[in-house]
Design a protein around this motif. Structure first.
Motif, PDB file in Angstrom:
ATOM      1  N   ALA A  48       0.668   7.309  -0.022  1.00 14.72           N
ATOM      2  CA  ALA A  48       1.568   6.258   0.778  1.00 14.72           C
ATOM      3  C   ALA A  48       0.869   6.419   2.343  1.00 14.72           C
ATOM      4  O   ALA A  48       0.999   5.556   3.046  1.00 14.72           O
ATOM      5  N   LYS A  49       0.800   7.773   2.873  1.00 18.96           N
ATOM      6  CA  LYS A  49       0.396   8.065   4.319  1.00 18.96           C
ATOM      7  C   LYS A  49      -1.276   7.305   4.428  1.00 18.96           C
ATOM      8  O   LYS A  49      -1.286   7.384   5.586  1.00 18.96           O
ATOM      9  N   MET A  50      -1.799   7.130   3.422  1.00 19.71           N
ATOM     10  CA  MET A  50      -3.009   6.362   3.723  1.00 19.71           C
ATOM     11  C   MET A  50      -3.087   4.861   3.989  1.00 19.71           C
ATOM     12  O   MET A  50      -4.065   4.169   4.262  1.00 19.71           O
ATOM     13  N   SER A  51      -1.968   4.298   3.619  1.00 19.38           N
ATOM     14  CA  SER A  51      -1.780   2.835   3.928  1.00 19.38           C
ATOM     15  C   SER A  51      -1.576   2.637   5.583  1.00 19.38           C
ATOM     16  O   SER A  51      -0.884   3.342   6.213  1.00 19.38           O
ATOM     17  N   CYS A  52      -2.127   1.391   5.570  1.00 17.57           N
ATOM     18  CA  CYS A  52      -1.884   0.982   7.006  1.00 17.57           C
ATOM     19  C   CYS A  52      -0.606  -0.064   7.209  1.00 17.57           C
ATOM     20  O   CYS A  52      -0.385  -0.530   8.165  1.00 17.57           O
ATOM     21  N   GLY A  53       0.111  -0.380   6.194  1.00 15.05           N
ATOM     22  CA  GLY A  53       1.215  -1.272   6.204  1.00 15.05           C
ATOM     23  C   GLY A  53       2.552  -0.575   6.308  1.00 15.05           C
ATOM     24  O   GLY A  53       2.150   0.864   6.244  1.00 15.05           O
ATOM     25  N   ASP A  54       3.485  -1.238   5.920  1.00 14.67           N
ATOM     26  CA  ASP A  54       4.941  -0.697   6.004  1.00 14.67           C
ATOM     27  C   ASP A  54       5.105   0.019   4.381  1.00 14.67           C
ATOM     28  O   ASP A  54       5.331  -0.889   3.542  1.00 14.67           O
TER      29      ASP A  54
END
Length: 312
Positions: free
Chosen positions: A187-193
């Motif tokens: 999840a920390k790799m995501s650029c979204g919310d």
């Protein structure tokens, strides 16, 4: 659905670093992990083989032990092969679909293990608090149905995790400082919310496992009360000995589970390589300890294992 297909077809892989800061010791760490993994596989497959071989062990309690052995094999195998590939061959790449698949299996099997432990507590409750009705309440067929319900629950509750993440845009920096794809690490790799992902993962961990643990504690409080009322010393020792094995297994599994969940979310002060090593031990220690506990504490099972070894 389009977003799901788009993300899965993304050719850019994630990079699993292994244990950052201890790259020079990867080979030595892999030896320790390999020993735990092999011993765990051997012990659990031995349990499965012995229970399957001897007809006298085809009872609800031993079927539950087999289910626990299968979950132990599943959790360690969902993590260790990839970790060893990182340590030995420096194969750090993992596709997005591969990462989400690994994440789903390791979390789903953990939820399944919790359901098995809860069923084992219920089994001991009926055996000690209502022994005359034990054979009618808990049959092999009913245990199999409870196991199937636990599996369906695990799949339905954990399936949203990879589905939600598959809809997220991932940043260019896809480096995961870990040996496996844990939900929060991905999840920390995501650029979204990722608020929904984080909230859902945390709620599932504490509501599902917390509910199971509460029911386990309730079962054992009733069991302990019943055990203390037993007048026969022999029956008292037998009941207490059986409960001790289950309590040891549950304390080990639930303690390591909550430690792993909490450190992923709130363990920023813990040194990363210490956190990663301990997180891997969450998948390695129970598969090694559980067969030993049941082999030592369960006389009928212990006798059959010894009998099989000597017959070879």
């Amino acid at each position: 659905m389009a977003a799901f297909n788009l993300t899965i077809s993304d050719p850019s892989p994630f990079i699993l670093l292994g244990i950052p800061g201890l790259e020079a010791a990867h080979v030595w760490i892999s030896i320790l992990f390999s020993i735990f993994y092999i011993v765990g596989l051997f012990g659990n497959f031995m349990l499965l083989f012995v229970v399957g071989k001897y007809q006298t062990l085809h009872k609800p309690m031993y079927l539950l032990i087999c289910m626990l052995a299968l979950t132990d094999i599943g959790t360690s195998t969902s993590v260790m092969p990839k970790a060893l590939c990182i340590f030995w061959f420096n194969l750090k790449d993992i596709t997005v679909s591969g990462c989400l698949t690994q994440m789903f299996f390791l979390h789903a099997i953990s939820i399944m293990e919790s359901a098995v432990l809860l069923t084992m507590a219920f089994d001991r409750y009926v055996a000690i608090c209502n022994p005359l009705r034990y054979t009618t309440i808990l049959t092999n067929v009913r245990i199999a149905k409870l196991g199937l319900v636990g599996l369906i629950r695990a799949v339905l509750l954990m399936l949203p995790l990879p589905l939600l993440l598959s809809r997220q845009p991932f940043c260019a920096n896809r480096i995961i400082p870990h040996t496996y794809c844990e939900h929060m690490a991905v999840a920390k790799m995501s650029c979204g919310d990722t608020t929904v992902n984080r909230t859902y993962g945390l709620v599932m961990a504490f509501v599902v496992i917390g509910l199971d643990l509460t029911l386990v504690a309730l079962s054992y409080s009733l069991i302990i009360r019943a055990v203390l009322r037993i007048s026969s010393k022999k029956a008292y020792e037998k009941a207490l000995n059986t409960c001790t094995a289950h309590i040891c297994v549950m304390m080990t599994s639930f303690t390591l589970f909550f430690f792993s969940i909490l450190t992923h979310r709130f363990g920023q002060r813990i040194t990363p390589h210490v956190h990663i090593i301990l997180a891997n031990f969450f998948f390695l220690i129970p598969p090694v300890i559980n067969p030993i506990i049941y082999g030592v504490k369960t006389k009928e099972l212990r006798d059959k294992v010894v009998k099989y070894i000597w017959s070879r």
